[in-house]
Structure formats: C-alpha cells, structure tokens
Design an enzyme around this catalytic site. Structure first.
Site, short mmCIF file in Angstrom:
data_model
loop_
_atom_site.label_atom_id
_atom_site.label_comp_id
_atom_site.label_asym_id
_atom_site.label_seq_id
_atom_site.Cartn_x
_atom_site.Cartn_y
_atom_site.Cartn_z
N LYS A 110 0.81 -1.23 0.00
CA LYS A 110 0.00 0.00 0.00
C LYS A 110 0.84 1.28 0.00
O LYS A 110 0.46 2.28 0.60
CB LYS A 110 -0.95 0.03 1.21
CG LYS A 110 -1.80 -1.21 1.38
CD LYS A 110 -2.64 -1.14 2.63
CE LYS A 110 -3.27 -2.47 2.96
NZ LYS A 110 -4.03 -2.46 4.20
N ASP A 159 -8.71 -7.56 11.49
CA ASP A 159 -10.03 -6.92 11.60
C ASP A 159 -11.19 -7.92 11.59
O ASP A 159 -12.25 -7.64 12.14
CB ASP A 159 -10.22 -5.85 10.52
CG ASP A 159 -10.16 -6.39 9.10
OD1 ASP A 159 -9.85 -7.57 8.92
OD2 ASP A 159 -10.41 -5.60 8.16
#
Length: 467
Positions: free
Chosen positions: A162, A197
């Site tokens: 990223k 998550d």
C-alpha cells in the site's frame, strides 16, 4: 417483463444455468470447505491458511468493563480509538484520525513509530478520561500488513504494501517497535495485542450480543474468523499454546478457498476476470463473492450479450465506460437491484455508462436486472457455504441436516457492504444454509452487525489479552 424471442431466451437460460447452485453443489462445496479447514489446521502455507490468532479463552459476553485503546494502521490515515466498556453490552467510543505523510511511509522505522507514539500521546491528552496517574492503558494494534504472528503480542513484519516502504522494519516485531516508541515517550500505554479486523468483528459482535461463534466480512473482500478447539489446531505442535488447550480464534483467510479449482463452479466470465486480475489463480473464492469483483463479472456477462450475433443487449451498442476494465462498479448493481421500474434502470445505465437512452429497451433493462441478480445470488449462496462449513467444523451441524446440537442461538457477527446493503443478500445466505445444514440449524443462526472490527474489535482484543 418485456417479451423475448425464443433464441434470446435460450441464450439467457444457458448463462443462467452456469450461475445456478443446486442443493447438491452447495453441499459438495461445503464438504470441501471442511476438508480444507482441517488441512489448514494441520499444516502451514496452505491456501486456506487457518492462521492461529492466539486470542484464547471465551469471547467477550458483554459483562466486561474497562477502558481500552486501539490503534489502526493500514493506509492513508492512522486511527486511534478509546473504547469504554460499560459491562451491559454497550460501550462508548472516542476516536481521532491522523494523517501519515509520504516521508513517514518511506522513512526510518524509528521515525514512523515515534510519530505513532506522539499521536497516541496527543489523543490521550485531548480526549481520554483516564488520568495519567492511573495504571497502564492496554492497547490493541490493527496492523494491516503481512506479519508472521507467533503470539497474541508478537508478530514479525514480512513486507510492506500500500505504498509503505519503511526502512529497518522488515523482520522486526511490530509490537515491540511500537512499545519501544511508547517507552521512549514515557507513555503509560502497553501494546498487548496484534489484531486482524475479522477477528475484531467476532469480538465486537460477541461483546454486544453476549457471545459469538463466527466473525465474517462480506464486503469489498471476504474473510471469516471463528472459535476453534485448540486440540484441532494440530500445526501448533508442542507449543505453549497447544499445551494450554482450551479454545482459540482462528483466522481462516477463506478468500483463498479452492485456488486449485477442484469444486467451485467457474464460468467463462469468472475465468476472464481471473486471467485479467493482478493475482491470477489466487483468491478463487473471493473472486466469486466479494464486492471488488461482482461488478466486473456482471460487466463480462453484459458484454457477451452485446457482442452476441445477433446482439442480445442494447442493439449491440456499448460505451468506453462499459468497455473499461472494472467499469461496472458493484455499487451500480445495488442501485439496479433497488430500482423498481424499467425507467429507473434506464436512468442508472445512462448516468453510469453514458448509454443513449434510445438504445435501451424495456427488455434490455430486464436483462441488466437479471444479470445483476444471478451474479449477486450466486455470491450470497456461496457465502452461505462458508458459514455452513464453520457450523459443521464446530460440530453444531452436519451436511444434509437432520442434526441440531442444542437449542441456543448460534451467533454470527458480520460486516461489509454486501451483507449490509445488497437487497436479499442475507436471505440468500440463509437459503443456502437451509440447503446445506437444514432448517432447524438455520433457524438458530442469529446474524447481527459487527461494526468496526479494526477499532472496537482491536480494543476488545486488548481486553482478551489482559484476562
């Protein structure tokens, strides 16, 4: 529905049959899911990774109290949360976002982690009701980069993604890097948990509903984490975690199910999507069910009808937007599914793709609606097989039904845009569950929203670590 010629209807029927999932197919897929679960529990480096999270003990039941922090690092922003648990299945959340400069993303590890510590310091100074003189605050870190996790509070950074390329960090324990920065600032904060998550979604739902078996994401991507008996996680070998026994949350990484293409009923439209993707032959299951890909599958179906001889859609006309790779967003499918009339669908098509409304017949709007429906229904029913596989793996159900172990609710926490917003998605998941494990078990499944796995869930993981 507008009339179609027999030849046109025959062509559409052939496509529809490719997306159909009869009961025996759903059961066969679930059976293979369970096989792959157990392969992944027994050895490392499998497509179905079945990652031990080292989150052990019973999940939260809503009676817990306390103040916990979460730090969510995964992209453009850094997010810091303070979660105050009230002990009655409710909590209060305070949060702030902080920008991450390009220089921090590509600089030295010490500079990045010192900045994270500075942000936590600023957050506590500005927001926290916890006075500095009290005991250390426990923090859960959601770190959305590849790590090799070896304990709840230990994980080596494997690589950056990223746009991050932080120096002197690869191979280092991310929890220790953060804790060292806290210590340099003399902050009374202890990083006690490294969190995924999806695991956070399970914990978040568990706290608000009084227990949870499975946390599942059905959105841009897909994944599931569930509570497993440690004895079944045989790849832990003679480790301390194995010796401790009990139960542990396992992160399945089920988006990689059937990368070998043994059982999933792929179509030419799926093969085209996979061939043109950035990761061909990987994430096979995710490419059939997640929001990142459903619009592209639908676009492939529509273009095949535009290109048919004679044309079966829009009189053979297209536009640069519709011709563009990933030019049909899954959000457009949602709008089409909500539209009630041909005029409503025509408006969506003209605004989204620049199509001339004069080439969009009522029959065309029916076909677009149908294409969205068959792609989304298949996605939801396949999602149901993943949920069913967890029920079978945890011995709460068996394939074919006729077995229901107990009468209590089976609580599942879900998050993601598809399960939240796509019409009839949950209904189709449940239809799949009924086909695989029977109505008795499906009736016991309580599906509820698990919001903010990377924030609230990370704070709850910190709670688990302090037990």
């Amino acid at each position: 529905m507008a009339p179609r010629t027999p030849a046109a209807q025959s062509a559409l029927d052939k496509i529809g049959e490719q997306f159909a999932l009869p009961e025996q197919t759903l059961r066969a897929i679930t059976e293979q899911f369970v096989v792959d679960f157990n392969v992944g529990l027994s050895q490392y480096n499998e497509a179905m990774a079945m990652i031990p999270t080292f989150v052990t003990g019973p999940p939260p039941d809503g009676s817990e109290k306390g103040v916990f922090l979460a730090l969510d690092l995964g992209g453009t922003n850094l997010r810091i949360c303070e979660v105050q648990l009230h002990g009655d299945k409710t909590f209060t959340l305070r949060q702030e976002k902080y920008k991450l400069s390009d220089s921090l993303k590509t600089g030295d590890a010490t500079a990045l982690f010192d900045y994270l510590a500075d942000c936590v310091d600023a957050f506590l100074t500005d927001n926290s009701e916890q006075s500095p003189g009290e005991d250390n605050l426990s923090l859960g870190l959601t770190f959305s980069f590849p790590v090799e996790q070896t304990a709840l509070d230990k994980g080596k950074i494997l690589t950056w993604t990223k746009g991050f390329a932080v120096r002197n960090a690869i191979g280092c324990d991310v929890v220790q890097l953060l804790q060292d920065a806290f210590d340099r600032k003399s902050l009374r904060v202890r990083c006690v948990a490294l969190v995924n998550d999806t695991v956070g979604a399970l914990l978040s739902r568990s706290y608000t509903s009084g227990g949870c078996l499975l946390g599942a994401i059905f959105g841009t991507g897909t994944n599931g984490a569930y509570v497993e008996n440690v004895a079944k996680i045989t790849k832990l070998g003679n480790s301390a975690a194995a010796a401790a026994g009990g139960r542990m949350v396992v992160n399945t990484e089920w988006g990689g199910f059937d990368n070998a293409r043994r059982i999933l009923p792929l179509t030419s439209f799926d093969n085209k999507l996979d061939r043109e993707s950035i990761n061909p032959r990987y994430q096979a299951f995710e490419k059939l069910i997640s929001g990142m890909y459903l619009g592209e599958i639908t676009r492939n179906v529509l273009l095949s009808l535009i290109d048919a001889t004679p044309p079966l859609l829009f009189n053979g006309f297209s536009t640069p937007q519709l011709n563009s790779h990933y030019g049909f967003d899954t959000e457009i499918m949602t709008h089409v599914a909500h539209a009630k009339t041909p005029a409503g669908i025509r408006k969506i098509l003209t605004e989204s793709f620049g199509l001339d409304p004069n080439v969009i017949s009522d029959a065309d709007t029916d076909i677009v609606s149908w294409a969205c429906r068959i792609v989304a229904t298949r996605a939801a029913k396949l999602s149901g097989t993943a949920v069913a596989a967890v029920l079978v793996q945890t011995e709460l159900a068996q394939i074919g039904g006729g077995f229901s172990n107990g009468s209590e609710e089976i609580k599942i926490g879900v998050d993601g845009s598809l399960i939240q917003h796509y019409p009839h998605f949950e209904e189709d998941v449940r239809e799949s569950l009924r086909a695989v494990v029977g109505k008795d078990v499906e009736n016991r499944v309580a599906i509820g929203l698990a919001k903010d796995g990377s924030g609230v869930g990370a704070a709850l993981c910190a709670l688990q670590a302090t037990r």
